[in-house]
Design a protein around this motif. Structure first.
Motif: not given
Length: 457
Positions: A110-134
């Motif tokens: 629960v923690v990694m797949l849900l909350f971890g994913s939400l946190y990672i989306t806040t760090l991504l830059t425009r140069q990074q592919d969101v779908a591939q990173s997640l």
């Protein structure tokens, strides 16, 4: 010892082996994100709440002949002859371990797949592919969850003295991680390839661990042992007394060692945190390899404590400290003198921190390794006296880091960790270990030196 050092070299040095190729084939942003993945996995590891060393230590007690387990202190010594294993008690311990690790794996998911994913989306830059990173994060998370689910096997392999088999599990798991990751990076799969490699290597490790675990004929006997729900609850309450305390200690350790990676990613960006992450990874791998003898000797130390053999424990502690100091000091010297030059030679797009900061952080982690070895020794007495200090230090490092990072950047992070640790932990736990042994520090080191010499001649 050979398998143990190889396992620790891959366990802690696996990331080190991947650093050159990761630094070359990943962008600074993706490399920084990879370090965030590792930090988040470390955060999820806190949900294990210190049960693995607790189960390992108590398994060692049972295999050494303990007929009952207690909340604190050592079990009563067995009299006469070879100790008999209490099969019912061992079966209850195993069942309790399985119950705990199933719950940990579910919570980690629960923690990694849900909350971890939400946190990672806040760090991504425009140069990074969101779908591939997640997707890469999802694969990485599944591997971590598999390791959580079967984590009790590692504790029992260690507790029953199967150090070689446990080390082989690590070698196969981490070795496959390195090989698969290098292959994925060379083929251009980037961060996603690292995520898939993490998942596949976790599967390799768990299959290997299960194979070694079931080879012991005693495990089959446990199927017919008398295990009741009431006994399991009572045993969990007994184990929780110290496991919960170790869990709090792990929270403090995370805030001290890994929390800064997340703070750096949020305040100075993924690229800058990548340099900090590289340096921390190398130094922590060096510290882990330097103190591997401590991890290998913990079951032996627990047995020596159960036998009230204080001189033998002093020899082991002295040997551990000397070997760890020598290994770490040599490695730190090489890193400070030639680390960035090596990265430049391989065409890395990422580098270590400047050498003054690298040296400063190296000394901070040397002192931390020293008091961690002493603290590990104290746990073999079935006591965890450093709970309050760990959590206060962890919170202190976090708060001081937040205060210093804006005006001083990475230097403020390093200074915060060093200042807080020097205030108490760096001197307190070595002093407590020396007090228990009732020997001077010099005598402990002399006993250790003699043991090292005896191994070599």
């Amino acid at each position: 010892m050979i398998w143990g050092y190889l396992a620790q070299a891959l366990n802690l040095g696996g990331g080190l082996l991947l650093l050159p190729i990761s630094a070359r084939y990943l962008s600074p942003e993706d490399l920084g994100l990879w370090f965030v993945f590792s930090a988040l996995a470390g955060l999820a590891q806190l949900m294990e709440l210190g049960f693995q060393p607790t189960f390992a230590r108590n398994a060692a007690y049972v295999y050494a002949g303990a007929q009952q387990l207690v909340k604190t202190g050592l079990p009563e010594r067995t009299e006469g002859g070879a100790p008999a294993i209490n099969v019912d008690l061992l079966a209850s311990l195993l069942q309790a371990a399985r119950t705990v690790y199933r719950a940990v794996a579910a919570l980690a998911a629960v923690v990694m797949l849900l909350f971890g994913s939400l946190y990672i989306t806040t760090l991504l830059t425009r140069q990074q592919d969101v779908a591939q990173s997640l997707l890469a994060w999802g694969m990485f998370s599944l591997g971590a969850i598999i390791n959580f689910y079967f984590g009790y096997i590692n504790a029992f392999l260690q507790g029953r003295g199967d150090i070689t088999q446990g080390s082989k599990v690590t070698v196969f798991s981490r070795g496959s991680m390195v090989l698969l990751s290098v292959s994925a990076l060379l083929m251009g799969y980037g961060l996603l390839g690292l995520g898939v490699a993490s998942l596949l290597s976790a599967a390799v490790g768990r299959v290997t661990a299960h194979h070694y675990f079931t080879k012991d004929g005693l495990i089959e006997r446990l199927r017919t042992a008398a295990v009741t729900a009431a006994n399991n609850k009572a045993l969990l309450r007994t184990l929780w007394h110290n496991a919960g305390r170790l869990g709090v200690v792990q929270v403090g350790a995370f805030l001290i060692q890994r929390g800064n990676v997340l703070i750096a990613a949020s305040f100075v960006g993924l690229a800058a945190s990548g340099s900090y992450g590289i340096t921390v990874t190398v130094l922590m791998a060096l510290s882990g390899m330097a103190s591997v003898i401590c991890q290998l000797q913990l079951p032996h130390l627990a047995s020596l404590q159960a036998a009230y053999n204080r001189k033998g424990a002093a020899e082991v502690l002295g040997e551990t400290l000397l070997m760890s100091w020598i290994f770490y000091s040599l490695g730190l010297t090489v890193l400070v003198v030639a680390g960035n030059e090596v990265l430049s030679m391989i065409g890395s797009r990422n580098h270590l921190l400047p050498w003054p900061l690298c040296l400063m952080l190296g000394i901070v982690l040397l002192l931390e390794m020293n008091h961690s070895i002493a603290a590990s020794y104290l746990t073999t007495l079935n006591k965890v006296p450093f709970v309050g200090a760990a959590i206060v230090s962890g919170v202190g490092v976090t708060l001081l880091t937040l205060l210093l990072i804006k005006p001083f950047g990475i230097a403020g992070m390093v200074a915060a960790q060093g200042i807080v640790q020097l205030a108490y932990n760096n001197w307190k736990w070595p002093m407590e270990a020396v007090r228990h042994l009732e020997l001077s520090p010099s005598n402990i080191l002399v006993l250790g030196a003699r043991k090292i010499v005896s191994r070599c001649v």
